[in-house]
Scaffold this motif. Structure first.
Motif, PDB file in Angstrom:
ATOM      1  N   GLY A   1       0.796  -1.233   0.000  1.00  0.00           N
ATOM      2  CA  GLY A   1       0.000   0.000   0.000  1.00  0.00           C
ATOM      3  C   GLY A   1       0.824   1.276   0.000  1.00  0.00           C
ATOM      4  N   PHE A   2       1.977   1.239   0.711  1.00  0.00           N
ATOM      5  CA  PHE A   2       2.870   2.404   0.776  1.00  0.00           C
ATOM      6  C   PHE A   2       4.259   2.019   0.270  1.00  0.00           C
ATOM      7  CE2 PHE A   2      -0.214   3.275   4.228  1.00  0.00           C
ATOM      8  CZ  PHE A   2      -0.678   4.505   3.804  1.00  0.00           C
ATOM      9  N   GLU A   3       4.316   1.328  -0.866  1.00  0.00           N
ATOM     10  CA  GLU A   3       5.599   0.805  -1.341  1.00  0.00           C
ATOM     11  C   GLU A   3       6.632   1.888  -1.607  1.00  0.00           C
ATOM     12  OE1 GLU A   3       2.806   0.891  -4.967  1.00  0.00           O
ATOM     13  OE2 GLU A   3       2.697   0.490  -2.819  1.00  0.00           O
ATOM     14  N   ASP A   4       6.181   3.101  -1.985  1.00  0.00           N
ATOM     15  CA  ASP A   4       7.127   4.188  -2.256  1.00  0.00           C
ATOM     16  C   ASP A   4       7.725   4.766  -0.975  1.00  0.00           C
ATOM     17  OD1 ASP A   4       6.705   3.932  -4.966  1.00  0.00           O
ATOM     18  OD2 ASP A   4       5.169   5.488  -5.043  1.00  0.00           O
ATOM     19  N   ASP A   5       7.106   4.477   0.162  1.00  0.00           N
ATOM     20  CA  ASP A   5       7.585   5.015   1.434  1.00  0.00           C
ATOM     21  C   ASP A   5       8.009   3.904   2.384  1.00  0.00           C
ATOM     22  OD1 ASP A   5       8.255   7.240   2.923  1.00  0.00           O
ATOM     23  OD2 ASP A   5       6.288   7.436   3.874  1.00  0.00           O
ATOM     24  N   THR A   6       8.274   2.702   1.827  1.00  0.00           N
ATOM     25  CA  THR A   6       8.626   1.541   2.643  1.00  0.00           C
ATOM     26  C   THR A   6       9.869   0.854   2.107  1.00  0.00           C
ATOM     27  OG1 THR A   6       6.300   1.134   3.219  1.00  0.00           O
ATOM     28  CG2 THR A   6       7.828  -0.697   3.509  1.00  0.00           C
ATOM     29  N   THR A   7      10.828   0.594   2.992  1.00  0.00           N
ATOM     30  CA  THR A   7      11.986  -0.238   2.666  1.00  0.00           C
ATOM     31  C   THR A   7      11.759  -1.599   3.315  1.00  0.00           C
ATOM     32  OG1 THR A   7      13.476   1.664   2.588  1.00  0.00           O
ATOM     33  CG2 THR A   7      14.474  -0.500   2.846  1.00  0.00           C
ATOM     34  N   TYR A   8      11.844  -2.647   2.507  1.00  0.00           N
ATOM     35  CA  TYR A   8      11.505  -4.003   2.951  1.00  0.00           C
ATOM     36  C   TYR A   8      12.699  -4.917   2.715  1.00  0.00           C
ATOM     37  CZ  TYR A   8       9.037  -8.571   2.515  1.00  0.00           C
ATOM     38  OH  TYR A   8       8.631  -9.875   2.625  1.00  0.00           O
ATOM     39  N   ILE A   9      13.225  -5.519   3.781  1.00  0.00           N
ATOM     40  CA  ILE A   9      14.341  -6.446   3.625  1.00  0.00           C
ATOM     41  C   ILE A   9      14.038  -7.753   4.354  1.00  0.00           C
ATOM     42  CG2 ILE A   9      16.035  -4.598   3.387  1.00  0.00           C
ATOM     43  CD1 ILE A   9      16.980  -5.216   6.244  1.00  0.00           C
ATOM     44  N   ILE A  10      14.689  -8.820   3.897  1.00  0.00           N
ATOM     45  CA  ILE A  10      14.540 -10.145   4.494  1.00  0.00           C
ATOM     46  C   ILE A  10      15.906 -10.613   4.975  1.00  0.00           C
ATOM     47  CG2 ILE A  10      13.903 -12.553   4.093  1.00  0.00           C
ATOM     48  CD1 ILE A  10      11.973 -11.567   1.924  1.00  0.00           C
ATOM     49  N   LEU A  11      15.972 -11.051   6.222  1.00  0.00           N
ATOM     50  CA  LEU A  11      17.210 -11.548   6.814  1.00  0.00           C
ATOM     51  C   LEU A  11      17.037 -13.008   7.223  1.00  0.00           C
ATOM     52  CD1 LEU A  11      17.967  -8.542   9.206  1.00  0.00           C
ATOM     53  CD2 LEU A  11      18.880  -8.897   6.903  1.00  0.00           C
ATOM     54  N   THR A  12      18.148 -13.736   7.243  1.00  0.00           N
ATOM     55  CA  THR A  12      18.133 -15.109   7.733  1.00  0.00           C
ATOM     56  C   THR A  12      19.298 -15.305   8.695  1.00  0.00           C
ATOM     57  OG1 THR A  12      19.601 -16.106   6.079  1.00  0.00           O
ATOM     58  CG2 THR A  12      17.270 -15.829   5.465  1.00  0.00           C
ATOM     59  N   TYR A  13      19.375 -16.504   9.250  1.00  0.00           N
ATOM     60  CA  TYR A  13      20.467 -16.806  10.181  1.00  0.00           C
ATOM     61  C   TYR A  13      21.834 -16.651   9.518  1.00  0.00           C
ATOM     62  CZ  TYR A  13      20.918 -21.336   7.828  1.00  0.00           C
ATOM     63  OH  TYR A  13      21.117 -22.322   6.896  1.00  0.00           O
ATOM     64  N   THR A  14      21.903 -16.753   8.185  1.00  0.00           N
ATOM     65  CA  THR A  14      23.187 -16.611   7.487  1.00  0.00           C
ATOM     66  C   THR A  14      23.691 -15.168   7.520  1.00  0.00           C
ATOM     67  OG1 THR A  14      22.115 -16.273   5.336  1.00  0.00           O
ATOM     68  CG2 THR A  14      22.660 -18.537   5.947  1.00  0.00           C
ATOM     69  N   ASP A  15      22.815 -14.225   7.890  1.00  0.00           N
ATOM     70  CA  ASP A  15      23.220 -12.822   8.020  1.00  0.00           C
ATOM     71  C   ASP A  15      23.776 -12.511   9.407  1.00  0.00           C
ATOM     72  OD1 ASP A  15      22.405 -11.715   5.405  1.00  0.00           O
ATOM     73  OD2 ASP A  15      20.384 -12.255   6.051  1.00  0.00           O
ATOM     74  N   ASN A  16      23.754 -13.494  10.288  1.00  0.00           N
ATOM     75  CA  ASN A  16      24.198 -13.280  11.668  1.00  0.00           C
ATOM     76  C   ASN A  16      25.460 -14.090  11.954  1.00  0.00           C
ATOM     77  OD1 ASN A  16      24.478 -12.768  14.363  1.00  0.00           O
ATOM     78  ND2 ASN A  16      22.556 -13.717  15.004  1.00  0.00           N
ATOM     79  N   GLU A  17      26.604 -13.476  11.703  1.00  0.00           N
ATOM     80  CA  GLU A  17      27.881 -14.158  11.905  1.00  0.00           C
ATOM     81  C   GLU A  17      28.208 -14.392  13.375  1.00  0.00           C
ATOM     82  OE1 GLU A  17      28.067 -12.070   7.931  1.00  0.00           O
ATOM     83  OE2 GLU A  17      27.377 -11.562   9.956  1.00  0.00           O
ATOM     84  N   ALA A  18      27.426 -13.842  14.279  1.00  0.00           N
ATOM     85  CA  ALA A  18      27.685 -14.018  15.717  1.00  0.00           C
ATOM     86  C   ALA A  18      27.174 -15.355  16.237  1.00  0.00           C
ATOM     87  CB  ALA A  18      27.045 -12.878  16.508  1.00  0.00           C
ATOM     88  N   LEU A  19      26.435 -16.108  15.421  1.00  0.00           N
ATOM     89  CA  LEU A  19      25.921 -17.403  15.865  1.00  0.00           C
ATOM     90  C   LEU A  19      27.053 -18.410  16.033  1.00  0.00           C
ATOM     91  CD1 LEU A  19      22.749 -17.836  13.611  1.00  0.00           C
ATOM     92  CD2 LEU A  19      22.828 -17.191  16.031  1.00  0.00           C
ATOM     93  N   THR A  20      26.895 -19.310  16.981  1.00  0.00           N
ATOM     94  CA  THR A  20      27.867 -20.381  17.173  1.00  0.00           C
ATOM     95  C   THR A  20      27.591 -21.503  16.167  1.00  0.00           C
ATOM     96  OG1 THR A  20      26.482 -21.587  18.747  1.00  0.00           O
ATOM     97  CG2 THR A  20      27.917 -19.852  19.643  1.00  0.00           C
ATOM     98  N   PRO A  21      28.581 -22.343  15.903  1.00  0.00           N
ATOM     99  CA  PRO A  21      28.344 -23.494  15.017  1.00  0.00           C
ATOM    100  C   PRO A  21      27.191 -24.369  15.490  1.00  0.00           C
ATOM    101  CG  PRO A  21      30.700 -23.176  15.352  1.00  0.00           C
ATOM    102  CD  PRO A  21      30.005 -22.226  16.284  1.00  0.00           C
ATOM    103  N   ARG A  22      27.024 -24.509  16.799  1.00  0.00           N
ATOM    104  CA  ARG A  22      25.923 -25.313  17.322  1.00  0.00           C
ATOM    105  C   ARG A  22      24.574 -24.690  16.994  1.00  0.00           C
ATOM    106  NH1 ARG A  22      24.396 -29.830  17.605  1.00  0.00           N
ATOM    107  NH2 ARG A  22      26.481 -30.381  18.384  1.00  0.00           N
TER     108      ARG A  22
END
Length: 221
Positions: free
Chosen positions: A160-181
């Motif tokens: 509805g307000f696409e011209d005034d909205t920034t929309y992004i999608i993040l996943t766990y791969t964007d978080n390098e602070a996670l442990t291997p576990r």
């Protein structure tokens, strides 16, 4: 604290000339921590600013956004016990800026105006309440959520307000602070070759819009 890809991507949205910043993401994408880190920087950069963090309830805030905020401040050596008002759930910076934490079930949407609004887990709040809060915000609005199903952020803001909205999608791969576990636990839900991905993996692994589980009929809009 780590400078993650999630933090960089969210920070980039602030340079977009849009009022609404819609942050959709899966499990452990680091959305809330990154947003709160950025808001601390905003508070230090703009004296006497008011930032409101809205959650579903005070127990939800205490176990989530407030705990993350305290950890961020302590890890960078900038926590001040005297600046924290425990009863009001507010933190006052040296330059007069304030971050306040409000429960949606204990606040008035018609309260005082603010500079920045952050709605945590926005899919738990109805659009009318959100609209009242956003209308009393000056600079920008950030909202985050796990996309368990399509809701008003997609329909009213992204469409509805696409011209005034920034929309992004993040996943766990964007978080390098996670442990291997932690990564292994999430990826244990990844479908094997030839298998259909589960709704869990679609939502929490890939950060994509899922479907409401338990419906009599599925796959409809």
């Amino acid at each position: 604290m780590a400078i993650t890809t999630a933090l960089k991507k969210i920070e980039k949205t602030l340079y977009e000339p849009t009022f609404y910043k819609v942050i959709q993401g899966g499990m452990s994408a680091g959305k809330t921590v990154a947003i709160l880190t950025i808001l601390c920087g905003y508070a230090r950069s703009y004296p006497d600013s008011l930032i409101t963090v809205v959650g579903l309830s005070y127990p939800h805030l205490s176990g989530g956004a407030i705990r993350d905020f305290k950890r961020i401040k302590k890890e960078v050596g900038r926590w001040n016990d005297e600046a924290w008002n425990k009863s009001e759930k507010t933190y006052t910076f040296d330059n007069g800026s304030v971050i306040e934490f409000k429960s949606i079930d204990h606040m008035s949407a018609r309260g005082p105006r603010r500079d920045v609004l952050f709605v945590n887990e926005a899919n738990g709040i109805d659009y009318e309440t959100f609209e009242e809060l956003a209308n009393r915000t000056k600079d920008f609005v950030i909202l985050d959520f796990n996309p368990s199903s399509k809701f008003w952020a997609h329909e009213r803001l992204c469409e509805g307000f696409e011209d005034d909205t920034t929309y992004i999608i993040l996943t766990y791969t964007d978080n390098e602070a996670l442990t291997p576990r932690e990564v292994a636990n999430i990826e244990s839900h990844k479908p094997k070759a030839g298998e259909e991905p589960s709704n869990w993996w679609v939502v929490y692994g890939l950060g994509q819009i899922g479907t409401l589980e338990g419906n009599v009929y599925s796959g409809w809009e």
